[in-house]
Design a protein around this motif. Structure first.
Motif, PDB file in Angstrom:
ATOM      1  N   UNK A 156       0.859  -1.183   0.000  1.00 42.94           N
ATOM      2  CA  UNK A 156       0.000   0.000   0.000  1.00 42.94           C
ATOM      3  C   UNK A 156       0.897   1.236   0.000  1.00 42.94           C
ATOM      4  N   UNK A 157       0.614   2.183  -0.880  1.00 44.92           N
ATOM      5  CA  UNK A 157       1.341   3.445  -0.901  1.00 44.92           C
ATOM      6  C   UNK A 157       0.518   4.486  -0.156  1.00 44.92           C
ATOM      7  N   UNK A 231      -0.970  -2.834  -4.310  1.00 41.82           N
ATOM      8  CA  UNK A 231      -2.432  -2.995  -4.325  1.00 41.82           C
ATOM      9  C   UNK A 231      -3.157  -1.670  -4.446  1.00 41.82           C
ATOM     10  N   UNK A 232      -2.712  -0.662  -3.687  1.00 42.59           N
ATOM     11  CA  UNK A 232      -3.505   0.563  -3.623  1.00 42.59           C
ATOM     12  C   UNK A 232      -2.673   1.752  -3.174  1.00 42.59           C
ATOM     13  N   UNK A 258      -2.234   7.811 -12.699  1.00 40.54           N
ATOM     14  CA  UNK A 258      -1.087   6.904 -12.561  1.00 40.54           C
ATOM     15  C   UNK A 258      -1.554   5.566 -11.976  1.00 40.54           C
ATOM     16  N   UNK A 259      -2.445   5.627 -11.006  1.00 38.63           N
ATOM     17  CA  UNK A 259      -2.997   4.392 -10.436  1.00 38.63           C
ATOM     18  C   UNK A 259      -3.691   3.569 -11.512  1.00 38.63           C
ATOM     19  N   UNK A 260      -4.533   4.215 -12.293  1.00 39.26           N
ATOM     20  CA  UNK A 260      -5.283   3.504 -13.337  1.00 39.26           C
ATOM     21  C   UNK A 260      -4.332   2.828 -14.335  1.00 39.26           C
ATOM     22  N   UNK A 261      -3.264   3.538 -14.669  1.00 33.80           N
ATOM     23  CA  UNK A 261      -2.319   3.013 -15.658  1.00 33.80           C
ATOM     24  C   UNK A 261      -1.533   1.819 -15.131  1.00 33.80           C
ATOM     25  N   UNK A 264      -3.549  -0.108  -9.952  1.00 31.30           N
ATOM     26  CA  UNK A 264      -3.459   0.187  -8.518  1.00 31.30           C
ATOM     27  C   UNK A 264      -4.756   0.862  -8.106  1.00 31.30           C
ATOM     28  N   UNK A 265      -5.372   0.387  -7.044  1.00 28.12           N
ATOM     29  CA  UNK A 265      -6.626   0.978  -6.581  1.00 28.12           C
ATOM     30  C   UNK A 265      -6.372   2.342  -5.946  1.00 28.12           C
TER      31      UNK A 265
END
Length: 472
Positions: A156-157, A231-232, A258-261, A264-265
């Motif tokens: 998790x970030x 994950x997210x 960036x998450x979508x690419x 990443x949730x």
């Protein structure tokens, strides 16, 4: 300040302030206790409240400048919320929501939250507060990727100075270093990025360049860890306890992209920003033009009248979470008090009040005035920055405005300002060198003027005491 020991009205029992203070000091382990002063001074006991005011056990009355703790959005003493809770408690105070059982308030509230949230968030997982909501969310996220056959996606970030709670996992998400001094954290699960702190961005860097810098760091971190292992990303729309930090324009949209690419949730922690604090029931889409996969909420959900948290989950995630993983398998996570009927009844009445009294509209009208008036306090020698949005504001105290250098920790500048404000009838929150103003959402312009006048005096007095003690 008055030293009365009884409440001026007769509708509540007379309290023995001294005995209560002693019992509290002897037996109650308070969250975030400062034991360097607690053993000697104990705590101020707040015993009564009404509207925008609270009163202590000695009879002193204060303007509540922190909404309890970011919570009491509709104001104190709302009899109709108390009545809704009493009606539900006498009809059915509690029954399990496990194993295909439910209750009417939980069902009604889930449908109402789906109506208020962005259109794709139609499913609600209940908890008992913000920490538990964030904790449960990460467990569900890990379960989701396990179900998709991607068990390696665990990391998790989060961000430095983020606040996501104090349960074991939520504390690990939290990036406020002092919160975890001498506590263990799950470092193998969480990586912290830089916070979006425009006031302390690198010298000579524009806000647009700073946004580029933060997004680049995000991309580089993903490349280093590997998107297949992440994950997210979890973020508050405006960082709360970490300093009311407003990110540069476009930051949240770009982080979401960036998450979508990278599969990443994107999780929005709206425990503070939800239910009107920024002028909308939810800020993610309405204010920041993002569509999170998950929104977590608590605090203003019930205006603090009863403990309650909720995780709002997208249709896409629910399609996986809502499919049995094997014959005889169940979604084996949750809480005894998930969807507690009395808490849900409080939340339903709270939302009704927010809608009926157009409280979000009040925030959108009075909030900019609060921002404008608080900025007038910048003339004080110690006020380096006044920031925030609407009813979520912060004063950052410094030793030198030019260098932005901080005063020594032992100067306790935030505590000094809060103490001087409380002497004058206003409670604000000290967090180290910061002072946070996060009031009930029913403040008027007249209240704002009274508060700013008190803060003006309090900052002046605190500055003088800092000079006397050799810190300035």
């Amino acid at each position: 300040m008055t030293t009365t020991t009884t409440r001026p009205t007769t509708d509540h029992p007379v309290l023995d302030a001294k005995a209560l203070w002693q019992k509290d000091k002897d037996h109650f382990i308070h969250p975030f206790t400062d034991f360097s002063v607690f053993h000697q001074e104990g705590c101020d006991l707040i015993t009564d409240s009404e509207g925008i005011h609270v009163q202590d056990a000695k009879g002193n009355r204060f303007i509540d400048g922190i909404a309890g703790l970011w919570c009491v959005n509709v104001g104190h003493g709302r009899a109709e919320i108390g009545q809704a809770m009493a009606d539900q408690a006498t009809r059915m105070a509690y029954f399990s929501t496990f194993n295909n059982l439910s209750n009417a308030p939980a069902a009604e509230l889930a449908a109402k939250l789906a109506e208020l949230a962005p259109a794709h968030l139609n499913h609600v997982f209940y908890s008992c507060g913000g920490s538990a909501a964030n904790d449960a969310t990460i467990r569900l996220v890990h379960y989701y990727f396990n179900r998709l056959g991607k068990p390696e996606k665990k990391r998790i970030l989060s961000r430095n100075n983020a606040y996501h709670g104090t349960t074991y996992l939520a504390a690990s998400l939290t990036g406020i270093e002092s919160n975890n001094w001498d506590f263990d954290t799950l470092d193998h699960l969480v990586t912290h990025l830089s916070e979006a702190n425009c006031y302390r961005r690198p010298e000579g860097m524009s806000e647009a360049e700073y946004c580029d810098h933060l997004v680049k760091e995000f991309e580089e971190t993903i490349a280093e860890i590997g998107a297949d292992n992440i994950a997210a990303f979890i973020a508050e729309p405006i960082m709360g306890a970490g300093g009311v930090l407003v990110a540069p324009e476009g930051y949240h949209q770009r982080m979401q992209a960036v998450c979508r690419a990278n599969d990443i949730l994107f999780i929005a922690d709206e425990v503070v920003t939800g239910f009107g604090r920024l002028g909308h029931f939810f800020a993610s889409e309405a204010v920041f033009d993002t569509r999170p996969d998950i929104i977590n909420c608590a605090k203003g959900l019930s205006s603090g009248y009863a403990p309650l948290g909720a995780t709002l989950i997208s249709d896409e995630l629910y399609e996986v979470l809502g499919t049995p993983q094997r014959k005889g398998g169940v979604l084996s996570t949750g809480f005894t008090y998930s969807g507690h009927p009395v808490s849900c009844a409080a939340a339903l009445k709270n939302i009704e009040i927010i809608e009926r009294e157009r409280i979000c509209e009040n925030v959108r009208e009075v909030g900019p005035y609060l921002e404008e008036r608080l900025k007038t306090l910048s003339h004080h020698a110690t006020v380096g920055d006044v920031r925030g949005s609407h009813f979520m504001m912060c004063l950052e105290n410094v030793a030198d405005k030019a260098t932005k250098a901080l005063l020594p920790v032992e100067a306790r500048v935030g505590d000094r300002v809060a103490f001087e404000a409380q002497k004058r009838g206003l409670i604000i929150r000290p967090v180290g060198h910061l002072n946070i103003v996060s009031p009930p959402l029913v403040w008027s312009r007249d209240t704002v003027d009274r508060v700013v006048a008190i803060l003006d005096e309090a900052l002046g007095a605190a500055t003088e005491s800092l000079k006397e003690d050799g810190y300035l």
